[in-house]
Design an enzyme around this catalytic site. Sequence first.
Site, short mmCIF file in Angstrom:
data_model
loop_
_atom_site.label_atom_id
_atom_site.label_comp_id
_atom_site.label_asym_id
_atom_site.label_seq_id
_atom_site.Cartn_x
_atom_site.Cartn_y
_atom_site.Cartn_z
N ASP A 109 0.86 -1.17 0.00
CA ASP A 109 0.00 0.00 0.00
C ASP A 109 0.90 1.23 0.00
OD1 ASP A 109 -2.39 1.65 0.47
OD2 ASP A 109 -1.59 1.87 2.49
N ASP A 122 -1.98 -0.43 6.02
CA ASP A 122 -2.13 0.30 7.28
C ASP A 122 -3.57 0.59 7.64
OD1 ASP A 122 -2.36 3.77 6.88
OD2 ASP A 122 -2.46 2.37 5.21
N ASP A 132 -0.23 5.21 0.88
CA ASP A 132 -0.50 6.22 1.90
C ASP A 132 -0.54 5.60 3.30
OD1 ASP A 132 -1.03 8.67 0.26
OD2 ASP A 132 -2.53 7.35 -0.62
#
Length: 221
Positions: free
Chosen positions: A13, A172, A15
Amino acid sequence: MQTTTGLAAVLFDMDGTLVDSEKVWTVALYELAEKLGGRLSDAARAAMVGTNMSRSMAILHDDLGLPADRDTADSVAWLEDRMGELFADGLVWKPGAQELLAAVAAADIPAALVTATRRRLVETALETIGRRYFAAVVCGDDLDETKPHPAPYRTAATLLGVPPARCVAIEDSPTGLASARAAGCVVVGIPSEVDLTGTPGVTLVDSLTAVDVSYLRSLVA
């Protein structure tokens, strides 16, 4: 002879996982909310983490009490322009992220970037992150279905020519973790802006500084 077991790829991922850009998004989202005549609540901001632009704008408009039938296109365009400016100023790496990317590349393990962010902004971010690290990039506007749907991670595995079960996905957000799990990946969660405690089927690590290639291999072995 090509192996058919063990770690085949790492899917990252962006961001909040590789770069500390969620705080940049927060700045722009608060600016947009003020421009629209309101103030973004903390709960709404948290609900946006890991979602695509369209979903985030729907959450924003609802939080501000704007009419449900109001078109979000202007908000999307404004936010994308503002984020382009902020991304162009440079992004801050999450601890351990740059080192892990380099280690994965040095080990000749294919990597993909799998993000809900739209490609225009991803292309800007890659100037900081380094597009050389990724054999495939799947963005939020590339597919009809995005996180938490499994399509983004399934697509990344397909582009790399490997089965999802031999991929470690690093995320996240609950939305991203759900997407990677549904795709059949081995999933590592790195808490950033949202608490991931109690997420089933996910290995939680405090920071990417605790992750290396040997550790990733052990998760798939």
